[in-house]
Design a protein around this motif. Structure first.
Motif, PDB file in Angstrom:
ATOM      1  N   TYR A 122      55.935 -22.161  10.280  1.00  0.00           N
ATOM      2  CA  TYR A 122      56.202 -22.241   8.846  1.00  0.00           C
ATOM      3  C   TYR A 122      55.903 -20.913   8.160  1.00  0.00           C
ATOM      4  N   ILE A 123      54.807 -20.271   8.547  1.00  0.00           N
ATOM      5  CA  ILE A 123      54.493 -18.950   7.982  1.00  0.00           C
ATOM      6  C   ILE A 123      55.546 -17.940   8.429  1.00  0.00           C
ATOM      7  N   TRP A 124      55.959 -18.049   9.679  1.00  0.00           N
ATOM      8  CA  TRP A 124      56.978 -17.141  10.209  1.00  0.00           C
ATOM      9  C   TRP A 124      58.285 -17.260   9.418  1.00  0.00           C
ATOM     10  N   LEU A 125      58.756 -18.485   9.261  1.00  0.00           N
ATOM     11  CA  LEU A 125      60.006 -18.706   8.536  1.00  0.00           C
ATOM     12  C   LEU A 125      59.883 -18.349   7.060  1.00  0.00           C
ATOM     13  N   ALA A 126      58.736 -18.659   6.473  1.00  0.00           N
ATOM     14  CA  ALA A 126      58.516 -18.326   5.061  1.00  0.00           C
ATOM     15  C   ALA A 126      58.492 -16.811   4.853  1.00  0.00           C
ATOM     16  N   SER A 127      57.929 -16.074   5.797  1.00  0.00           N
ATOM     17  CA  SER A 127      57.893 -14.611   5.685  1.00  0.00           C
ATOM     18  C   SER A 127      59.303 -14.037   5.678  1.00  0.00           C
ATOM     19  N   ILE A 128      60.137 -14.545   6.563  1.00  0.00           N
ATOM     20  CA  ILE A 128      61.522 -14.075   6.611  1.00  0.00           C
ATOM     21  C   ILE A 128      62.266 -14.478   5.339  1.00  0.00           C
ATOM     22  N   ASP A 129      61.979 -15.683   4.839  1.00  0.00           N
ATOM     23  CA  ASP A 129      62.649 -16.181   3.637  1.00  0.00           C
ATOM     24  C   ASP A 129      62.241 -15.391   2.392  1.00  0.00           C
ATOM     25  N   ILE A 130      60.966 -15.166   2.214  1.00  0.00           N
ATOM     26  CA  ILE A 130      60.464 -14.465   1.020  1.00  0.00           C
ATOM     27  C   ILE A 130      60.874 -12.990   1.034  1.00  0.00           C
ATOM     28  N   LEU A 131      60.861 -12.377   2.204  1.00  0.00           N
ATOM     29  CA  LEU A 131      61.179 -10.943   2.305  1.00  0.00           C
ATOM     30  C   LEU A 131      62.632 -10.712   2.712  1.00  0.00           C
ATOM     31  N   ASN A 132      63.526 -11.634   2.331  1.00  0.00           N
ATOM     32  CA  ASN A 132      64.923 -11.547   2.751  1.00  0.00           C
ATOM     33  C   ASN A 132      65.664 -10.366   2.136  1.00  0.00           C
ATOM     34  N   PHE A 133      65.108  -9.744   1.114  1.00  0.00           N
ATOM     35  CA  PHE A 133      65.756  -8.577   0.505  1.00  0.00           C
ATOM     36  C   PHE A 133      65.463  -7.298   1.284  1.00  0.00           C
ATOM     37  N   LEU A 134      64.554  -7.358   2.251  1.00  0.00           N
ATOM     38  CA  LEU A 134      64.215  -6.192   3.058  1.00  0.00           C
ATOM     39  C   LEU A 134      64.991  -6.234   4.376  1.00  0.00           C
ATOM     40  N   PRO A 135      65.550  -5.116   4.809  1.00  0.00           N
ATOM     41  CA  PRO A 135      66.259  -5.102   6.099  1.00  0.00           C
ATOM     42  C   PRO A 135      65.253  -5.191   7.252  1.00  0.00           C
ATOM     43  N   VAL A 136      65.489  -6.111   8.163  1.00  0.00           N
ATOM     44  CA  VAL A 136      64.586  -6.307   9.295  1.00  0.00           C
ATOM     45  C   VAL A 136      64.849  -5.232  10.342  1.00  0.00           C
ATOM     46  N   PHE A 185      57.080 -13.819  19.484  1.00  0.00           N
ATOM     47  CA  PHE A 185      56.065 -14.208  20.452  1.00  0.00           C
ATOM     48  C   PHE A 185      54.695 -13.645  20.102  1.00  0.00           C
ATOM     49  N   SER A 186      54.651 -12.478  19.464  1.00  0.00           N
ATOM     50  CA  SER A 186      53.366 -11.924  19.036  1.00  0.00           C
ATOM     51  C   SER A 186      53.169 -12.047  17.532  1.00  0.00           C
ATOM     52  N   GLY A 187      54.186 -12.470  16.791  1.00  0.00           N
ATOM     53  CA  GLY A 187      54.048 -12.731  15.370  1.00  0.00           C
ATOM     54  C   GLY A 187      54.201 -11.524  14.470  1.00  0.00           C
ATOM     55  N   VAL A 188      54.990 -10.529  14.880  1.00  0.00           N
ATOM     56  CA  VAL A 188      55.133  -9.307  14.093  1.00  0.00           C
ATOM     57  C   VAL A 188      56.557  -9.207  13.531  1.00  0.00           C
ATOM     58  N   ILE A 189      56.628  -8.905  12.231  1.00  0.00           N
ATOM     59  CA  ILE A 189      57.899  -8.623  11.560  1.00  0.00           C
ATOM     60  C   ILE A 189      57.744  -7.266  10.883  1.00  0.00           C
ATOM     61  N   VAL A 190      58.633  -6.333  11.212  1.00  0.00           N
ATOM     62  CA  VAL A 190      58.616  -5.002  10.595  1.00  0.00           C
ATOM     63  C   VAL A 190      59.947  -4.826   9.881  1.00  0.00           C
ATOM     64  N   THR A 191      59.880  -4.466   8.601  1.00  0.00           N
ATOM     65  CA  THR A 191      61.093  -4.296   7.808  1.00  0.00           C
ATOM     66  C   THR A 191      61.248  -2.839   7.404  1.00  0.00           C
ATOM     67  N   GLY A 192      62.456  -2.512   6.959  1.00  0.00           N
ATOM     68  CA  GLY A 192      62.722  -1.200   6.390  1.00  0.00           C
ATOM     69  C   GLY A 192      62.540  -1.265   4.881  1.00  0.00           C
ATOM     70  N   TYR A 193      62.874  -0.165   4.212  1.00  0.00           N
ATOM     71  CA  TYR A 193      62.738  -0.115   2.758  1.00  0.00           C
ATOM     72  C   TYR A 193      63.843  -0.916   2.091  1.00  0.00           C
ATOM     73  N   GLY A 194      63.463  -1.639   1.054  1.00  0.00           N
ATOM     74  CA  GLY A 194      64.405  -2.401   0.258  1.00  0.00           C
ATOM     75  C   GLY A 194      63.830  -2.638  -1.122  1.00  0.00           C
ATOM     76  N   THR A 195      64.712  -2.874  -2.071  1.00  0.00           N
ATOM     77  CA  THR A 195      64.289  -3.100  -3.454  1.00  0.00           C
ATOM     78  C   THR A 195      64.369  -4.587  -3.762  1.00  0.00           C
ATOM     79  N   PRO A 196      63.308  -5.165  -4.322  1.00  0.00           N
ATOM     80  CA  PRO A 196      63.360  -6.598  -4.656  1.00  0.00           C
ATOM     81  C   PRO A 196      64.324  -6.847  -5.805  1.00  0.00           C
ATOM     82  N   PRO A 197      64.854  -8.062  -5.893  1.00  0.00           N
ATOM     83  CA  PRO A 197      65.772  -8.369  -6.997  1.00  0.00           C
ATOM     84  C   PRO A 197      65.073  -8.186  -8.340  1.00  0.00           C
ATOM     85  N   GLY A 198      65.672  -7.426  -9.210  1.00  0.00           N
ATOM     86  CA  GLY A 198      65.114  -7.182 -10.533  1.00  0.00           C
ATOM     87  C   GLY A 198      64.031  -6.117 -10.541  1.00  0.00           C
ATOM     88  N   GLY A 199      63.782  -5.465  -9.413  1.00  0.00           N
ATOM     89  CA  GLY A 199      62.748  -4.437  -9.355  1.00  0.00           C
ATOM     90  C   GLY A 199      63.356  -3.071  -9.142  1.00  0.00           C
TER      91      GLY A 199
END
Length: 165
Positions: free
Chosen positions: A74-88, A94-108
């Protein structure tokens, strides 16, 4: 004869018996060929089929190198959902790591990049670690906390939705 001399004599005899017994078992011949025994009946082989040579082999680490860590889905899926504006950039479920690139949040107007680390299978705040960076350095701690709270809130929502099914 004093009590001290009796104690010393008994201790010396016990020590001699112990030391002499160390080499005694190796001189006994057995008719059983342990190499023909299945591993579960062979005391010279551990559970993984590795041969034990000494007693110290009991303290060695024979863990499977392919064992993965468990992460909370649930935390894994929520992280991807909340940070969907960032390019993965990199994902390792398997180790629980998500690294994204630079992105601008909506309205920011400020660009962020995130590294999310899910460390535990429990749906708990201690299971989530988020690092946010801007192009000029680390993000404000209040912003990091707001992102963590949003991820945990979404994870709880996903869990509630899943239990209703």
């Amino acid at each position: 004869m004093t009590f001290a001399s009796v104690t010393r004599t008994a201790t010396a005899l016990a020590l001699v018996a112990i030391v002499s017994g160390c080499g005694w078992a190796s001189r006994i011949s057995t008719d059983v060929d342990t190499s023909q025994l299945p591993n579960e009946y062979n005391p010279a082989v551990d559970d993984d089929g590795n041969k034990r040579d000494t007693i110290w082999d009991l303290f060695t680490n024979f863990d499977d190198a392919n064992t993965t860590l468990e992460v909370n889905r649930y935390i894994w899926l929520a992280s991807i959902d909340i940070l969907n504006f960032l390019p993965v950039e990199r994902v390792d479920p398997f180790s629980g790591v998500i690294v994204t690139g630079y992105g601008t949040p909506p309205g920011g107007g400020r660009a962020y990049r995130a590294t999310v680390y899910v460390t535990d299978p429990a749906l708990d705040a201690r299971s989530l670690k988020v690092a946010l960076n801007t192009r000029s350095g680390p993000a404000d701690p209040d912003t990091v906390r707001a992102v963590e709270d949003a991820i945990l809130t979404r994870a709880r929502q996903l869990r509630i939705e899943h239990t209703r099914l």
